[in-house]
Scaffold this motif. Structure first.
Motif, PDB file in Angstrom:
ATOM      1  N   ARG A 206       0.802  -1.367  -0.030  1.00 10.52           N
ATOM      2  CA  ARG A 206       0.057   0.118  -0.048  1.00 10.52           C
ATOM      3  C   ARG A 206       0.915   1.191  -0.073  1.00 10.52           C
ATOM      4  NH1 ARG A 206      -2.817  -3.479   4.024  1.00 10.52           N
ATOM      5  NH2 ARG A 206      -4.815  -3.918   3.244  1.00 10.52           N
ATOM      6  N   HIS A 207       0.768   2.098  -0.980  1.00  8.02           N
ATOM      7  CA  HIS A 207       1.846   3.291  -1.225  1.00  8.02           C
ATOM      8  C   HIS A 207       1.284   4.579  -0.495  1.00  8.02           C
ATOM      9  CE1 HIS A 207       3.932   1.343  -4.613  1.00  8.02           C
ATOM     10  NE2 HIS A 207       2.740   0.416  -4.847  1.00  8.02           N
ATOM     11  N   TYR A 208       1.418   4.496   0.796  1.00  9.78           N
ATOM     12  CA  TYR A 208       1.076   5.324   1.793  1.00  9.78           C
ATOM     13  C   TYR A 208       1.968   6.556   1.472  1.00  9.78           C
ATOM     14  CZ  TYR A 208      -2.334   2.546   4.369  1.00  9.78           C
ATOM     15  OH  TYR A 208      -3.439   1.677   4.766  1.00  9.78           O
ATOM     16  N   GLU A 209       3.247   6.266   0.934  1.00 11.98           N
ATOM     17  CA  GLU A 209       4.061   7.337   0.968  1.00 11.98           C
ATOM     18  C   GLU A 209       3.602   8.325  -0.262  1.00 11.98           C
ATOM     19  OE1 GLU A 209       5.176   4.348  -2.205  1.00 11.98           O
ATOM     20  OE2 GLU A 209       4.719   4.408  -0.088  1.00 11.98           O
ATOM     21  N   LYS A 210       2.125   8.127  -0.767  1.00 15.94           N
ATOM     22  CA  LYS A 210       1.469   9.018  -1.771  1.00 15.94           C
ATOM     23  C   LYS A 210       0.217   9.401  -1.160  1.00 15.94           C
ATOM     24  CE  LYS A 210       3.274   6.448  -5.843  1.00 15.94           C
ATOM     25  NZ  LYS A 210       3.028   5.651  -7.111  1.00 15.94           N
ATOM     26  N   ALA A 211       0.146   9.101   0.084  1.00 15.83           N
ATOM     27  CA  ALA A 211      -0.960   9.488   0.518  1.00 15.83           C
ATOM     28  C   ALA A 211      -1.212  11.130   0.976  1.00 15.83           C
ATOM     29  CB  ALA A 211      -1.662   9.124   1.921  1.00 15.83           C
ATOM     30  N   ARG A 212      -2.211  12.020   0.629  1.00 16.92           N
ATOM     31  CA  ARG A 212      -2.364  13.351   1.045  1.00 16.92           C
ATOM     32  C   ARG A 212      -2.849  13.715   2.303  1.00 16.92           C
ATOM     33  NH1 ARG A 212      -0.904  16.271  -3.211  1.00 16.92           N
ATOM     34  NH2 ARG A 212      -0.804  15.532  -5.323  1.00 16.92           N
ATOM     35  N   VAL A 213      -2.368  12.748   3.406  1.00 17.98           N
ATOM     36  CA  VAL A 213      -2.915  13.027   4.886  1.00 17.98           C
ATOM     37  C   VAL A 213      -1.720  13.045   5.821  1.00 17.98           C
ATOM     38  CG1 VAL A 213      -3.364  10.440   5.083  1.00 17.98           C
ATOM     39  CG2 VAL A 213      -4.546  12.147   6.517  1.00 17.98           C
ATOM     40  N   ASP A 214      -1.682  14.025   6.788  1.00 14.28           N
ATOM     41  CA  ASP A 214      -0.802  14.021   7.695  1.00 14.28           C
ATOM     42  C   ASP A 214      -1.210  13.448   9.110  1.00 14.28           C
ATOM     43  OD1 ASP A 214       1.996  14.654   8.633  1.00 14.28           O
ATOM     44  OD2 ASP A 214       1.425  16.856   8.778  1.00 14.28           O
ATOM     45  N   GLY A 215      -0.448  13.177  10.085  1.00 15.82           N
ATOM     46  CA  GLY A 215      -0.843  12.658  11.244  1.00 15.82           C
ATOM     47  C   GLY A 215      -1.075  11.090  11.175  1.00 15.82           C
ATOM     48  N   PHE A 216      -0.709  10.443   9.943  1.00 11.54           N
ATOM     49  CA  PHE A 216      -0.828   9.063  10.035  1.00 11.54           C
ATOM     50  C   PHE A 216       0.442   8.300   9.503  1.00 11.54           C
ATOM     51  CE2 PHE A 216      -2.073   5.231   7.639  1.00 11.54           C
ATOM     52  CZ  PHE A 216      -2.628   4.449   8.361  1.00 11.54           C
ATOM     53  N   ILE A 217       0.774   7.287   9.758  1.00 15.99           N
ATOM     54  CA  ILE A 217       1.866   6.549   9.603  1.00 15.99           C
ATOM     55  C   ILE A 217       1.529   5.104   9.322  1.00 15.99           C
ATOM     56  CG2 ILE A 217       4.185   5.647   9.749  1.00 15.99           C
ATOM     57  CD1 ILE A 217       4.573   8.430  11.033  1.00 15.99           C
ATOM     58  N   ALA A 218       1.824   4.211   8.553  1.00 20.80           N
ATOM     59  CA  ALA A 218       1.834   2.740   8.538  1.00 20.80           C
ATOM     60  C   ALA A 218       3.045   2.176   8.651  1.00 20.80           C
ATOM     61  CB  ALA A 218       1.042   2.308   7.364  1.00 20.80           C
ATOM     62  N   LEU A 219       3.315   1.346   9.158  1.00 16.92           N
ATOM     63  CA  LEU A 219       4.701   0.578   9.355  1.00 16.92           C
ATOM     64  C   LEU A 219       4.321  -0.889   9.454  1.00 16.92           C
ATOM     65  CD1 LEU A 219       7.814   0.416  10.057  1.00 16.92           C
ATOM     66  CD2 LEU A 219       7.218   0.439  12.175  1.00 16.92           C
ATOM     67  N   GLY A 220       5.402  -1.812   8.731  1.00 17.72           N
ATOM     68  CA  GLY A 220       5.600  -3.029   8.728  1.00 17.72           C
ATOM     69  C   GLY A 220       4.412  -3.817   7.582  1.00 17.72           C
ATOM     70  N   ASP A 221       4.100  -4.836   7.976  1.00 13.34           N
ATOM     71  CA  ASP A 221       2.744  -5.533   6.888  1.00 13.34           C
ATOM     72  C   ASP A 221       1.566  -4.688   6.883  1.00 13.34           C
ATOM     73  OD1 ASP A 221       4.564  -7.643   6.700  1.00 13.34           O
ATOM     74  OD2 ASP A 221       3.250  -8.985   8.084  1.00 13.34           O
ATOM     75  N   SER A 222       1.402  -3.548   7.878  1.00 14.41           N
ATOM     76  CA  SER A 222       0.218  -2.798   7.248  1.00 14.41           C
ATOM     77  C   SER A 222       0.541  -1.965   5.931  1.00 14.41           C
ATOM     78  CB  SER A 222      -0.144  -1.539   8.488  1.00 14.41           C
ATOM     79  OG  SER A 222      -0.204  -2.421   9.478  1.00 14.41           O
ATOM     80  N   ALA A 223       1.893  -1.706   5.840  1.00 14.96           N
ATOM     81  CA  ALA A 223       2.201  -0.981   4.630  1.00 14.96           C
ATOM     82  C   ALA A 223       2.758  -1.860   3.473  1.00 14.96           C
ATOM     83  CB  ALA A 223       3.163   0.266   4.853  1.00 14.96           C
ATOM     84  N   THR A 224       3.514  -2.732   3.767  1.00 16.54           N
ATOM     85  CA  THR A 224       4.235  -3.659   2.944  1.00 16.54           C
ATOM     86  C   THR A 224       4.328  -5.109   3.306  1.00 16.54           C
ATOM     87  OG1 THR A 224       5.625  -1.928   1.962  1.00 16.54           O
ATOM     88  CG2 THR A 224       6.347  -3.976   1.458  1.00 16.54           C
ATOM     89  N   ALA A 225       3.447  -5.842   3.047  1.00 18.36           N
ATOM     90  CA  ALA A 225       3.391  -7.252   3.462  1.00 18.36           C
ATOM     91  C   ALA A 225       4.109  -7.846   2.294  1.00 18.36           C
ATOM     92  CB  ALA A 225       2.087  -7.827   3.736  1.00 18.36           C
ATOM     93  N   LEU A 226       4.974  -8.853   2.851  1.00 17.47           N
ATOM     94  CA  LEU A 226       5.975  -9.571   1.822  1.00 17.47           C
ATOM     95  C   LEU A 226       5.606 -11.025   2.152  1.00 17.47           C
ATOM     96  CD1 LEU A 226       9.150  -7.571   2.560  1.00 17.47           C
ATOM     97  CD2 LEU A 226       7.800  -7.433   0.474  1.00 17.47           C
ATOM     98  N   ASN A 227       6.036 -11.822   0.882  1.00 17.69           N
ATOM     99  CA  ASN A 227       5.988 -13.201   0.974  1.00 17.69           C
ATOM    100  C   ASN A 227       7.090 -13.684   1.968  1.00 17.69           C
ATOM    101  OD1 ASN A 227       6.456 -16.038   0.749  1.00 17.69           O
ATOM    102  ND2 ASN A 227       6.569 -16.044  -1.709  1.00 17.69           N
ATOM    103  N   PRO A 228       6.750 -14.520   3.205  1.00 22.98           N
ATOM    104  CA  PRO A 228       7.697 -14.832   3.949  1.00 22.98           C
ATOM    105  C   PRO A 228       8.971 -15.637   3.577  1.00 22.98           C
ATOM    106  CG  PRO A 228       5.424 -15.295   4.884  1.00 22.98           C
ATOM    107  CD  PRO A 228       5.367 -14.675   3.350  1.00 22.98           C
ATOM    108  N   LEU A 229       8.724 -16.390   2.291  1.00 29.40           N
ATOM    109  CA  LEU A 229       9.969 -16.906   1.864  1.00 29.40           C
ATOM    110  C   LEU A 229      11.220 -16.378   1.735  1.00 29.40           C
ATOM    111  CD1 LEU A 229      10.679 -19.540   0.194  1.00 29.40           C
ATOM    112  CD2 LEU A 229       9.854 -18.395  -1.990  1.00 29.40           C
TER     113      LEU A 229
END
Length: 470
Positions: free
Chosen positions: A302-325
């Motif tokens: 989820r490309h939250y770096e392109k969001a036009r909202v302040d005060g909110f940050i997504a970290l880890g799998d909330s933003a970028t969930a990866l194949n655990p392999l």
């Protein structure tokens, strides 16, 4: 008369690894941090609810371990004292790559931490919750965000008794993982949806713990990788030495070759990999638990770096969930938290545009891990989502050439190791000396099989382990 500065408040949704790392990142630059966690968190390295992936193999690469240590000094010592293993790379791995068996005669280039996920999380959680101003609200869950379409100002949470509470904050951090409801919560505030990219190879995992047949001190990671160039589904397997003289074994397969939870089939599936080495070792080990299966493994960004909202940050799998392999989820989250700290140090969390600046900084390590994962997954048969274009295919051919070269060339293996462990970005792979190495190609004949030490071979053959073997 001077006015008293307004307290700087942080609200973190989710008390897992990403959430506690976020607390560590912002504790020096805030007055209070509330971590909202739905489940009770244990005081010891024990399983917890809400983290089913903890039963599967997790590699914490050097880039992630170093980031965690920079945020919470002393964490590495806690891991090692509790039984985790520091495994040197490449000499501490028995690894079959798509290009062949890696040699183990090279000096250490990087390292990884091999441990159960519960142990990794426990040490981070213990350190983070002891920081001044950090408060854990367990048995509570977020139900909605507060604010406007231009700024998030807090969240409403529901406690276990059903009562709701409003918590205001300068920054709200979503660390609730793959199942995050932040997209819906932001939409309710009128925030435009951010772009989302998904690549799903349909990977299914089956994992099981074993009592190791020998002391795991100094034992290597054993890894049989999939080869996306081969016709048909991809299968892979890993043995991680973990605390308690146990092995954590994870097997995986893409669509059409999925492992199951059937205990009788676990070793059989291991025998179908590109090498039967893992299956042969499992015959010498004793299972100590059931087979657990996971199927929610899609790469989702989820490309939250392109969001036009302040005060909110997504970290880890909330933003970028990866194949655990590929084992990059924990490391990418840790590097994201470190980037979050650096932005907070430079500008302060209450400054205008802080969250947007931080999200852009955090996107860089996430993007590096993303490219490593999807570059492989998109090539498997029946993969869904973004398809490789011509540039992707050319890059894949170059990487495969470099992987083959790395089986007999230290320049190539060191460069790949630096990138794989997230200690360097992908541009390292196109530096002149690495390009020359790939152009020159393999310098030695491929190994006919794994390079085993006398102790490793003795275990494989069911013989007494030589005490002087290394």
């Amino acid at each position: 008369m001077a006015t008293t500065p307004r307290p700087r408040r942080v609200l973190i949704l989710g008390g897992g690894l990403s959430g506690t790392l976020a607390a560590a990142a912002l504790a020096p630059y805030s007055d209070s941090i509330d971590i909202v966690e739905r489940h009770a968190l244990p005081d010891t390295p024990q399983p917890r609810r809400g983290l089913p992936q903890a039963r599967h193999a997790h590699m914490l690469w050097a880039g992630g371990a170093d980031a965690i240590e920079s945020l919470l000094p002393g964490t590495m010592e806690m891991w090692l004292r509790a039984g985790a293993h520091r495994v040197p790379i490449p000499n501490g791995m028995i690894s079959l790559s798509p290009g062949g068996w890696y040699r183990r005669c090279w000096p250490e280039a990087q390292y990884l931490i091999s441990a159960g996920r519960d142990l990794v999380d426990w040490a981070v959680r213990t350190q983070a919750l002891a920081l001044p101003g950090v408060r854990l609200l367990s048995g509570a869950e977020p139900v909605r965000l507060l604010g406007t379409r231009s700024r998030v100002t807090g969240a409403a949470i529901r406690h276990g008794d059903g009562t709701e509470e409003v918590l205001e904050a300068d920054v709200v951090i979503d660390a609730t993982g793959r199942t995050s409801r932040a997209p819906q919560w932001l939409a309710a505030l009128g925030v435009r949806a951010v772009p989302e990219t998904v690549v799903d190879a349909g990977v299914t995992y089956a994992s099981r713990r074993y009592k190791a047949p020998a002391d795991t001190a100094g034992w290597p990671v054993i890894n049989v990788q999939a080869d996306a160039r081969r016709a048909g589904p991809g299968t892979a397997g890993t043995i991680l030495p973990i605390e308690g003289d146990e092995w954590l074994v994870s097997l995986s397969g893409t669509r059409g070759a999925e492992p199951t939870s059937a205990e009788a089939q676990f070793t059989t599936f291991a025998g179908t990999l590109r090498s039967p080495l893992i299956a042969e070792y499992l015959k010498r080990a004793e299972p100590v638990g059931p087979v657990t299966v996971a199927r929610n493994t899609a790469n989702r960004r989820r490309h939250y770096e392109k969001a036009r909202v302040d005060g909110f940050i997504a970290l880890g799998d909330s933003a970028t969930a990866l194949n655990p392999l590929y084992g990059h989820g924990m490391s990418a989250a840790a590097q994201g938290a470190r980037a979050l700290r650096d932005v907070a140090k430079d500008s302060g969390i209450a400054s205008k545009g802080f969250a947007r600046r931080a999200q852009r900084a955090m996107a860089r390590p996430a993007a590096a891990a993303w490219l490593l994962a999807v570059g492989q997954d998109a090539s498997f048969p029946h993969a869904t989502g973004k398809k490789p274009n011509l540039a992707d295919r050319l890059a894949s051919r170059y990487i495969n050439r470099l992987i083959t070269t790395a089986c007999s060339d230290f320049t190539a293996v060191a460069a790949l190791t630096d990138v794989m462990t997230l200690q360097a970005n992908g541009t390292l792979l196109v530096r002149p000396r690495v390009l020359l190495s790939a152009l020159r190609g393999p310098r030695l004949q491929p190994l006919p099989g794994p390079a085993l030490t006398p102790a490793e071979e003795a275990v494989l053959l069911g013989r007494p382990v030589p005490t002087s073997a290394s």
